[in-house]
Scaffold this motif. Structure first.
Motif, PDB file in Angstrom:
ATOM      1  N   LYS A 517      -4.077  -5.936 -14.901  1.00 46.58           N
ATOM      2  CA  LYS A 517      -3.816  -7.254 -14.317  1.00 46.58           C
ATOM      3  C   LYS A 517      -2.318  -7.397 -14.036  1.00 46.58           C
ATOM      4  O   LYS A 517      -1.502  -7.243 -14.949  1.00 46.58           O
ATOM      5  CB  LYS A 517      -4.311  -8.349 -15.252  1.00 46.58           C
ATOM      6  N   PRO A 518      -1.919  -7.666 -12.779  1.00 47.82           N
ATOM      7  CA  PRO A 518      -0.488  -7.713 -12.431  1.00 47.82           C
ATOM      8  C   PRO A 518       0.181  -8.986 -12.955  1.00 47.82           C
ATOM      9  O   PRO A 518      -0.480  -9.992 -13.247  1.00 47.82           O
ATOM     10  CB  PRO A 518      -0.502  -7.683 -10.912  1.00 47.82           C
ATOM     11  N   SER A 519       1.491  -8.912 -13.059  1.00 52.65           N
ATOM     12  CA  SER A 519       2.278 -10.097 -13.395  1.00 52.65           C
ATOM     13  C   SER A 519       2.612 -10.864 -12.114  1.00 52.65           C
ATOM     14  O   SER A 519       2.427 -10.360 -10.998  1.00 52.65           O
ATOM     15  CB  SER A 519       3.571  -9.694 -14.119  1.00 52.65           C
ATOM     16  N   TYR A 520       3.157 -12.065 -12.289  1.00 52.02           N
ATOM     17  CA  TYR A 520       3.525 -12.885 -11.120  1.00 52.02           C
ATOM     18  C   TYR A 520       4.603 -12.191 -10.298  1.00 52.02           C
ATOM     19  O   TYR A 520       4.542 -12.160  -9.071  1.00 52.02           O
ATOM     20  CB  TYR A 520       4.014 -14.257 -11.604  1.00 52.02           C
ATOM     21  N   PHE A 521       5.576 -11.601 -10.944  1.00 54.92           N
ATOM     22  CA  PHE A 521       6.670 -10.921 -10.246  1.00 54.92           C
ATOM     23  C   PHE A 521       6.153  -9.714  -9.479  1.00 54.92           C
ATOM     24  O   PHE A 521       6.614  -9.423  -8.379  1.00 54.92           O
ATOM     25  CB  PHE A 521       7.738 -10.497 -11.262  1.00 54.92           C
ATOM     26  N   THR A 522       5.143  -9.009 -10.065  1.00 59.40           N
ATOM     27  CA  THR A 522       4.569  -7.843  -9.392  1.00 59.40           C
ATOM     28  C   THR A 522       3.895  -8.251  -8.096  1.00 59.40           C
ATOM     29  O   THR A 522       4.000  -7.564  -7.079  1.00 59.40           O
ATOM     30  CB  THR A 522       3.554  -7.150 -10.321  1.00 59.40           C
ATOM     31  N   LEU A 523       3.214  -9.365  -8.117  1.00 61.05           N
ATOM     32  CA  LEU A 523       2.542  -9.847  -6.910  1.00 61.05           C
ATOM     33  C   LEU A 523       3.539 -10.236  -5.813  1.00 61.05           C
ATOM     34  O   LEU A 523       3.328  -9.977  -4.628  1.00 61.05           O
ATOM     35  CB  LEU A 523       1.644 -11.034  -7.243  1.00 61.05           C
ATOM     36  N   VAL A 524       4.643 -10.851  -6.250  1.00 62.53           N
ATOM     37  CA  VAL A 524       5.627 -11.319  -5.262  1.00 62.53           C
ATOM     38  C   VAL A 524       6.427 -10.169  -4.672  1.00 62.53           C
ATOM     39  O   VAL A 524       6.745 -10.171  -3.478  1.00 62.53           O
ATOM     40  CB  VAL A 524       6.564 -12.367  -5.897  1.00 62.53           C
ATOM     41  N   LYS A 525       6.733  -9.150  -5.473  1.00 65.60           N
ATOM     42  CA  LYS A 525       7.581  -8.071  -4.976  1.00 65.60           C
ATOM     43  C   LYS A 525       6.809  -7.005  -4.216  1.00 65.60           C
ATOM     44  O   LYS A 525       7.404  -6.046  -3.715  1.00 65.60           O
ATOM     45  CB  LYS A 525       8.341  -7.426  -6.125  1.00 65.60           C
ATOM     46  N   GLY A 526       5.520  -7.148  -4.102  1.00 64.89           N
ATOM     47  CA  GLY A 526       4.748  -6.201  -3.312  1.00 64.89           C
ATOM     48  C   GLY A 526       5.034  -6.348  -1.826  1.00 64.89           C
ATOM     49  O   GLY A 526       5.721  -7.270  -1.373  1.00 64.89           O
ATOM     50  N   VAL A 527       4.483  -5.415  -1.014  1.00 65.75           N
ATOM     51  CA  VAL A 527       4.712  -5.437   0.427  1.00 65.75           C
ATOM     52  C   VAL A 527       4.244  -6.758   1.022  1.00 65.75           C
ATOM     53  O   VAL A 527       4.921  -7.368   1.861  1.00 65.75           O
ATOM     54  CB  VAL A 527       3.993  -4.255   1.104  1.00 65.75           C
ATOM     55  N   GLU A 528       3.084  -7.218   0.577  1.00 65.22           N
ATOM     56  CA  GLU A 528       2.566  -8.491   1.085  1.00 65.22           C
ATOM     57  C   GLU A 528       3.490  -9.649   0.749  1.00 65.22           C
ATOM     58  O   GLU A 528       3.777 -10.511   1.592  1.00 65.22           O
ATOM     59  CB  GLU A 528       1.174  -8.761   0.501  1.00 65.22           C
ATOM     60  N   GLY A 529       3.979  -9.653  -0.509  1.00 66.69           N
ATOM     61  CA  GLY A 529       4.851 -10.747  -0.928  1.00 66.69           C
ATOM     62  C   GLY A 529       6.200 -10.724  -0.252  1.00 66.69           C
ATOM     63  O   GLY A 529       6.711 -11.756   0.202  1.00 66.69           O
ATOM     64  N   ILE A 530       6.812  -9.525  -0.158  1.00 65.75           N
ATOM     65  CA  ILE A 530       8.148  -9.420   0.439  1.00 65.75           C
ATOM     66  C   ILE A 530       8.116  -9.792   1.926  1.00 65.75           C
ATOM     67  O   ILE A 530       8.964 -10.553   2.420  1.00 65.75           O
ATOM     68  CB  ILE A 530       8.703  -7.997   0.249  1.00 65.75           C
ATOM     69  N   THR A 531       7.140  -9.253   2.652  1.00 66.83           N
ATOM     70  CA  THR A 531       7.052  -9.597   4.081  1.00 66.83           C
ATOM     71  C   THR A 531       6.777 -11.088   4.278  1.00 66.83           C
ATOM     72  O   THR A 531       7.290 -11.704   5.225  1.00 66.83           O
ATOM     73  CB  THR A 531       5.946  -8.779   4.752  1.00 66.83           C
ATOM     74  N   GLY A 532       5.976 -11.652   3.395  1.00 70.09           N
ATOM     75  CA  GLY A 532       5.715 -13.081   3.484  1.00 70.09           C
ATOM     76  C   GLY A 532       6.966 -13.912   3.261  1.00 70.09           C
ATOM     77  O   GLY A 532       7.241 -14.872   4.001  1.00 70.09           O
ATOM     78  N   VAL A 533       7.761 -13.533   2.264  1.00 70.64           N
ATOM     79  CA  VAL A 533       9.004 -14.263   1.977  1.00 70.64           C
ATOM     80  C   VAL A 533       9.990 -14.113   3.121  1.00 70.64           C
ATOM     81  O   VAL A 533      10.673 -15.077   3.519  1.00 70.64           O
ATOM     82  CB  VAL A 533       9.617 -13.760   0.644  1.00 70.64           C
ATOM     83  N   ILE A 534      10.090 -12.910   3.688  1.00 68.48           N
ATOM     84  CA  ILE A 534      11.007 -12.684   4.821  1.00 68.48           C
ATOM     85  C   ILE A 534      10.623 -13.583   6.000  1.00 68.48           C
ATOM     86  O   ILE A 534      11.479 -14.215   6.639  1.00 68.48           O
ATOM     87  CB  ILE A 534      10.983 -11.197   5.230  1.00 68.48           C
ATOM     88  N   MET A 535       9.331 -13.650   6.314  1.00 63.87           N
ATOM     89  CA  MET A 535       8.885 -14.485   7.423  1.00 63.87           C
ATOM     90  C   MET A 535       9.209 -15.958   7.182  1.00 63.87           C
ATOM     91  O   MET A 535       9.671 -16.665   8.095  1.00 63.87           O
ATOM     92  CB  MET A 535       7.381 -14.307   7.651  1.00 63.87           C
ATOM     93  N   LEU A 584       5.152  -9.758  10.321  1.00 63.49           N
ATOM     94  CA  LEU A 584       3.785 -10.270  10.397  1.00 63.49           C
ATOM     95  C   LEU A 584       2.781  -9.129  10.588  1.00 63.49           C
ATOM     96  O   LEU A 584       1.697  -9.123   9.980  1.00 63.49           O
ATOM     97  CB  LEU A 584       3.682 -11.269  11.551  1.00 63.49           C
ATOM     98  N   ILE A 585       3.136  -8.148  11.416  1.00 61.06           N
ATOM     99  CA  ILE A 585       2.229  -7.014  11.633  1.00 61.06           C
ATOM    100  C   ILE A 585       2.070  -6.210  10.346  1.00 61.06           C
ATOM    101  O   ILE A 585       0.952  -5.814   9.968  1.00 61.06           O
ATOM    102  CB  ILE A 585       2.760  -6.130  12.776  1.00 61.06           C
ATOM    103  N   VAL A 586       3.199  -5.968   9.651  1.00 61.30           N
ATOM    104  CA  VAL A 586       3.122  -5.242   8.368  1.00 61.30           C
ATOM    105  C   VAL A 586       2.317  -6.054   7.361  1.00 61.30           C
ATOM    106  O   VAL A 586       1.476  -5.503   6.630  1.00 61.30           O
ATOM    107  CB  VAL A 586       4.541  -4.942   7.847  1.00 61.30           C
ATOM    108  N   HIS A 587       2.593  -7.354   7.316  1.00 64.52           N
ATOM    109  CA  HIS A 587       1.897  -8.229   6.380  1.00 64.52           C
ATOM    110  C   HIS A 587       0.395  -8.220   6.644  1.00 64.52           C
ATOM    111  O   HIS A 587      -0.426  -8.224   5.705  1.00 64.52           O
ATOM    112  CB  HIS A 587       2.442  -9.650   6.514  1.00 64.52           C
ATOM    113  N   GLY A 588       0.001  -8.189   7.902  1.00 69.00           N
ATOM    114  CA  GLY A 588      -1.412  -8.180   8.246  1.00 69.00           C
ATOM    115  C   GLY A 588      -2.113  -6.878   7.959  1.00 69.00           C
ATOM    116  O   GLY A 588      -3.357  -6.844   7.872  1.00 69.00           O
ATOM    117  N   GLN A 589      -1.348  -5.784   7.804  1.00 67.24           N
ATOM    118  CA  GLN A 589      -1.950  -4.490   7.497  1.00 67.24           C
ATOM    119  C   GLN A 589      -1.997  -4.204   5.997  1.00 67.24           C
ATOM    120  O   GLN A 589      -2.661  -3.240   5.594  1.00 67.24           O
ATOM    121  CB  GLN A 589      -1.162  -3.384   8.207  1.00 67.24           C
TER     122      GLN A 589
END
Length: 952
Positions: A517-535, A584-589
C-alpha cells in the motif's frame, strides 16, 4: 432728457465719465442741442441723443450716443417726457443694456439735469467726431490704396447706428419665437446634475477650505466644483466681485452664498449678463475684438482645446465680422444673445437625422401599449432571435459534457474501486472526461484562419463566429471547474481513503498501485502526480496573467514583480500551454486504474484539434515570411498614435472590417499583435493605426520615432517618415487577414458604427469602402449611359461585342442605403488620425449615404457657460467656411457624450422596417448599454437592430 435703460452692474467707482459699478443705476438721455422739440437746429446742427446712467453716489456713466433720428421717439421737454419713458427706451436705444426703462421725476434729477446737459453736449460731439474718423478710415481702406482718406458724411454714422438699432429690434422679435426657448435654457455655469441641491456640498467645501471664516480666491474653483476649469472659475470670481464693487481676495460664507445664487440663477438674462460682464472687463457695455479674443482663450483653456488658443485672434475677428457688420468696433449684450439664439440655425447642416411624420406613423405599431404577457413574449422572442446561435452551441456543449461526465461516473460506480474510494473517484473521473473534451476544443476558437474561412461558408448561418474569443474564455472557465473537481477529489479524498483502507479492501487494487500500500507522498511523486501538478501550476499562472487586471496592468505591483503585468506577461505565459499539452499526453498514458491502451482516450480527444492548431501556426510562420512589405509612410499623431502605411502584397486580399497581425523584430522577434486594417480593399496600400496602450506598443512607437523627423511642407503628424527619409525604418512583418464581425456590414440595410477612441479604426476602412463603392456605382452608370447612345442615321454604330459586354456585366448593387458613424474621443488631437478620410467622404458623398458625427468628451456639454462661446463659434465658422473649429474637418464635433437612446430612436424612426447593423469597438461598459438599447427598440419599433462587438 428721457429715462433710459441700465444694467444691474457696471464697473469702477470714480467721479468721472467712466464705467462704474454698484447699485442699480438710473439712466438718463439728453440731446446735443437744447432745442428739445426740433430734430436739427436752424443752422444745420445735428442732434445726437446721449444715454447716461446716474448712480446713487452721483457717478455718471455714458451708455450710448446715437442720432436723434434713430431714436424713433419725439423730442419732449423733460417734464413732458417722464410719462413716455417707460415704454420706448428699449426699442429705440441700441446702447441700452436692459429692455426696461426706469421712469423718474424726482426733484434731485431735475436739479441735476441742467448740469448734465452741458457735459453731455461736449461728450456727444467728441464721440461723434471719433466715430466719423473711424468710419472715414474704414471706407477709405475699402476703396483701395492710393486714395486720399476723406471723412464720410455724417449720414454714414447715422446709417450704421440706425442699421444696428433695426437689427436689435429684429433680434428682440426673434427671441419670442419658439425656437429660442431651447437656447434660453442653456448657458449654465454649473452642470445640471450639480446645480440642484448642491449648496450643501458647496457649504461643506467652504468649511473645509476656509481659514478664519474666509475663503481665498485660489480655493474658489474647488469650493464650487470647478476644479477642472480653475481659470474660468477665477475669472467668474473677479467678475462678480467687480459687480459688487469689491476687489478682494477673500470672501465669507454669506458672500459665497450670494455668488452661488447668482451663478445658479434660473433667469437666462441674469446668466447672460454675468457671461457678458466676464468679457466686458472695463464694464463700458461694449465688447471689443481684444476682449473677445481673451474669452475665447479662456474657454479654450477650460475645455482643453490648445489649438483653439493658437487661432483665437482669427476667430475673434470672425465673431466681430458677424456681429458688427456696421464696423463700429464693438458689440453689445443683445448681439451676443443673438448669436446664442441663432446657434441652431447655423447648425442646420448637421440635422440629417430629422425624421418625418410618415416614418413615425410607420413605427406606431411598435409603440402601442402591450399587456405584460405580450411584453414578456416579445422580449423573449427577440432575445431568442438575437442569441439562438449562441444558445444552441452552448446547449450542445453542456449536453456533451453532461453526457461524458455521467458515462464516466456510472462506469466507475460499477467498479470495485468505488467500494474503496466512494463517490470521490467517480466525481474525479467524470470531471477528467470533461477536461479531455475542453482541453481539445479550447484550441478551436483560436484557429483564426479556419474561422476566417468558415465565415464565408454556410456554416456562418448557424455558428456564432463573432464570439470565438468569448467561447474560448467560457471553455477556460469550465476547465478551471474541472481541475478543481478532478485534482481536488484525488488529493483531498481519493488518496487519503486509499491509504486509510484496510489491507483486505486494498488487496484487489494491488494490480494498480503495487502489492504494498503506497504512502501519500508516493502517490504524489509518481508520473501521474508530477504531471498533474505541473499542469495545474502552469494553468494557474496562465489563467491568472490572462485576467483583465493583469493583462491591462490594472494591478500595480512593486518592482521587479511589475513585469508580471501587461500584455507581454500574458503573451509569454499563455505559451505555457505547450508544456501543459505535453504533460497532459503523458498524464493520460500513465493512469493508475487503466492499463489497456485503447481505453486511454486522451490522445484521441487531442489529435485533431492539436494537429489543426499546429498546422495553423506553421501556415502563419511561412505566410508571414512570404508577405514582404515595404513601409511607405510613418506618422506619429497627437494622443500617442502611430500610423504605419505599407505596400500591399499581391496575394493579400481582405475585406473592410478585418484585421491582421503585426510583428516588429526590432521590438520582439516572437510577439504578434492584432490591429484593424484602416485602408480600404480598393486602396493600393495597407495601413494601421497603433495607439500606445501597453509595453509593446510603447516600444514600437519609440523605435519608429527614432527614425522619424519633423514634418515639412504642410504634411501631417508630429513626427513623420517616408521613403525619402534618410534614416532606415525598422522591418515589419504581417500576417492575415482575419475575420471580424464588421466584415459582414454589407448584409445590412443601414449601419450604425460606434467607435471609442482608437476603436474607430475598423470602421474607417468600412467608410472608405462604402465611398469607393458609391463612386464605382456612379462611374458604371455614367459608362452605361455613354455606351448606349441613340442609334440613327447620323449616330455612331454600336458593334455586337460592345453591346454583349455591357449587357452581360452585372450592375453593382449596394444594399446598404445609409451609414451613421459616431466617433467619441477625449482628445482634440485624435481627429488628426483620420482627418483626410473624413474630408474625402464629406466631399465625395453626394448622395448623403454616410453621416458622420464626432464627439469630444473633454469639452463641457452644450449649454454650459464654459463651452457656450466655443459652441457659438463652432456653428458660425462651419456656416461661414464649412470647417469645424475643433476637428479641422467638415464633420461637426458635438460636445460631451451622445444620448444613445435618442440616436437609436431617430434612426429607427427614419428607417422603419429596416435591418440595422450596430457595430461597436471600445470599452465593454458602452457595449452593454448599446446591446440593451438594441433589445429595447427591437421590442417597441418595426426596425430590427443587430448588435456586434469587435473582439481580438
Amino acid at each position: 432728457m428721457r429715462g433710459g435703460a441700465a444694467p444691474a452692474a457696471a464697473a469702477g467707482h470714480h467721479q468721472r465719465w467712466s464705467a462704474s459699478a454698484g447699485t442699480t443705476p438710473r439712466s438718463l438721455s439728453t440731446g446735443s442741442s437744447p432745442r428739445g422739440s426740433d430734430r436739427s437746429s436752424d443752422d444745420g446742427e445735428e442732434l445726437v441723443e446721449v444715454t447716461l446712467d446716474l448712480q446713487e453716489d452721483d457717478t455718471i456713466i455714458l451708455r450710448s450716443v446715437e442720432p436723434a433720428a434713430a431714436a424713433g421717439a419725439s423730442r419732449l421737454p423733460l417734464g413732458a417726457r417722464g410719462d413716455h419713458a417707460g415704454g420706448g427706451g428699449a426699442s429705440s436705444s441700441s446702447r441700452s443694456r436692459s429692455p426696461s426703462i426706469r421712469r423718474t421725476s424726482s426733484h434731485r434729477l431735475l436739479q441735476f439735469s441742467q448740469e448734465l446737459k452741458a457735459e453731455a453736449m461736449s461728450i456727444a460731439r467728441q464721440f461723434s467726431q471719433d466715430l466719423t474718423k473711424r468710419f472715414g478710415r474704414t471706407h477709405s481702406r475699402a476703396e483701395g490704396q492710393g486714395q486720399q482718406q476723406q471723412p464720410p458724411p455724417t449720414s454714414g454714422i447715422e446709417s450704421a447706428l440706425a442699421a444696428r438699432a433695426a437689427r436689435r429690434q429684429r433680434a428682440q422679435l426673434d427671441r419670442t419665437r419658439s425656437g429660442a426657448h431651447k437656447a434660453l435654457r442653456g448657458l449654465r455655469f454649473i452642470s445640471s446634475n450639480k446645480a440642484n441641491n448642491a449648496w450643501m456640498e458647496v457649504q461643506a467645501n467652504f468649511d473645509r477650505l476656509a481659514c478664519d471664516g474666509f475663503l481665498s480666491r485660489a480655493d474658489f474653483a474647488e469650493c464650487i466644483g470647478m476644479t477642472e476649469s480653475k481659470e474660468f472659475a477665477l475669472e467668474l470670481f473677479d467678475t462678480l466681485s467687480r459687480r459688487r464693487q469689491m476687489q478682494v481676495d477673500k470672501i465669507n460664507k454669506e458672500e459665497l452664498r450670494e455668488i452661488w445664487q447668482q451663478i445658479t440663477d434660473n433667469s437666462f438674462d441674469s446668466r447672460l449678463q454675468i457671461f457678458f460682464d466676464m468679457v466686458d472687463k472695463n464694464a463700458d457695455g461694449r465688447i471689443g475684438e481684444e476682449e473677445v479674443k481673451e474669452i475665447i482663450m479662456l474657454s479654450a483653456s477650460a475645455n482643453k482645446l490648445s489649438r483653439l488658443k493658437e487661432q483665437a485672434e482669427e476667430y475673434a475677428a470672425l465673431i466681430m465680422e458677424e456681429l458688427d457688420p456696421e464696423g463700429l468696433g464693438y458689440i453689445e449684450l443683445w448681439q451676443l444673445e443673438t448669436l446664442l439664439l441663432q446657434k441652431d440655425t447655423y447648425m442646420n447642416y448637421s440635422q440629417a437625422l430629422s425624421y418625418t411624420s410618415q416614418a413615425l406613423s410607420q413605427n406606431l405599431a411598435g409603440l402601442r401599449t402591450k399587456s405584460p404577457i405580450r411584453k414578456i413574449s416579445t422580449t423573449l422572442s427577440y432575445y431568442l432571435e438575437d442569441n439562438w446561435k449562441r444558445l444552441w452551441v452552448l446547449a450542445l456543449w453542456i449536453g456533451i459534457m453532461a453526457g461524458l461526465f455521467t458515462w464516466k461516473f456510472m462506469q466507475y460506480r460499477n467498479r470495485y474501486v468505488f467500494d474503496v474510494m466512494g463517490y470521490c473517484v467517480t466525481t474525479a473521473k467524470g470531471a477528467a472526461e470533461t477536461l479531455k473534451l475542453n482541453m481539445a476544443i479550447i484550441l478551436l476558437p483560436v484557429c483564426r484562419n479556419t474561422i476566417t474561412w468558415l465565415r464565408n461558408t454556410r456554416a456562418a448561418r448557424a455558428l456564432p463566429f463573432d464570439d470565438n474569443i468569448n467561447f474560448h474564455k467560457t471553455i477556460a472557465a469550465a476547465i478551471v471547474v474541472g481541475i478543481i473537481l478532478h485534482a481536488g477529489n484525488h488529493l483531498v479524498c481519493d488518496f487519503p481513503r486509499l491509504i486509510n483502507s484496510s489491507n483486505e479492501k486494498y488487496a484487489p487494487l494491488g494490480q494498480y498501485f503495487g502489492e504494498t500500500k503506497p504512502s501519500y507522498f508516493t502517490l504524489v511523486k509518481g508520473v501521474e502526480g508530477i504531471t498533474g501538478v505541473i499542469m495545474v501550476i502552469c494553468m494557474v499562472i496562465a489563467f491568472t496573467l490572462a485576467t483583465r487586471w493583469f493583462r491591462r496592468s490594472l494591478v500595480k505591483l512593486p518592482k521587479p514583480f511589475d513585469k508580471l503585468t501587461g500584455f507581454n506577461a500574458f503573451w509569454y505565459s499563455h505559451h505555457l500551454f505547450i508544456i501543459v499539452y505535453l504533460a497532459l499526453i503523458v498524464h493520460g498514458q500513465c493512469l493508475y486504474l487503466i492499463h489497456v491502451w485503447y481505453r486511454k482516450t486522451t490522445w484521441m480527444y487531442l489529435a485533431v484539434p492539436v494537429c489543426l492548431y499546429v498546422g495553423e501556426r506553421v501556415l502563419r510562420f511561412f505566410r508571414s515570411g512570404s508577405y514582404s512589405v515595404r513601409l511607405l509612410k510613418v506618422a506619429i499623431y497627437p494622443g500617442n498614435v502611430l500610423t504605419l502605411q505599407m505596400s500591399k502584397p499581391p496575394a493579400f486580399r481582405y475585406k473592410s472590417g478585418q484585421y491582421m497581425f503585426v510583428q516588429c523584430p526590432a521590438v520582439s522577434p516572437f510577439e504578434w499583435h492584432p490591429f484593424s486594417i484602416t485602408s480600404a480593399p480598393g486602396d493600393d496600400y495597407l495601413s494601421i493605426h497603433v495607439r500606445q496602450l501597453g509595453d509593446w506598443t510603447r516600444e514600437l512607437k519609440r523605435v519608429f520615432a527614432a527614425a522619424c523627423e519633423p514634418p515639412v511642407g504642410g504634411k501631417s503628424g508630429l513626427l513623420r517618415a517616408d521613403e525619402t527619409t534618410k534614416k532606415a525604418l525598422p522591418k515589419l512583418l504581417i500576417d492575415g487577414p482575419y475575420g471580424s464581425p464588421a466584415q459582414d456590414y454589407s448584409k445590412y440595410d443601414v449601419l450604425l458604427l460606434v467607435g471609442l477612441g482608437i476603436g474607430a479604426t475598423p470602421f474607417i476602412s468600412i467608410l472608405k469602402d462604402l465611398l469607393n463603392n458609391i463612386i464605382k456605382m456612379e462611374e458604371e452608370e455614367d459608362a452605361s449611359t455613354d455606351l448606349y447612345p441613340p442609334v440613327g442615321p447620323n449616330k455612331p454604330h454600336i458593334d455586337l461585342g460592345t453591346l454583349m459586354t455591357v449587357t452581360s456585366k452585372p450592375k453593382r448593387v449596394l444594399r446598404t442605403t445609409n451609414a451613421y458613424f459616431y466617433w467619441v474621443t477625449r482628445e482634440q488631437g485624435s481627429f488628426d488620425w483620420f482627418k483626410g478620410v473624413m474630408n474625402e467622404i464629406a466631399e465625395l458623398d453626394q448622395r448623403n449615404i454616410i453621416e458622420m458625427h464626432n464627439y469630444l468628451t473633454s469639452v463641457y456639454e452644450e449649454g454650459d457657460a464654459r463651452s457656450a462661446l466655443i459652441t457659438m463659434l463652432q456653428a458660425l465658422n462651419h456656416a461661414k467656411n464649412g470647417v469645424d473649429i475643433v476637428s479641422g474637418t467638415k464633420v461637426r464635433t458635438h460636445f460631451a457624450r451622445p444620448n444613445w437612446k435618442k440616436v437609436l430612436s431617430k434612426i429607427a424612426s427614419k428607417h422603419p422596417y429596416a435591418k440595422i447593423g450596430v457595430f461597436y469597438c471600445g470599452a465593454p461598459v458602452l457595449a452593454q448599454e448599446l446591446n440593451k438599447l438594441c433589445h429595447e427598440f427591437n421590442g417597441k419599433s418595426t426596425t430590427k437592430f443587430e448588435f456586434h462587438k469587435e473582439h481580438f
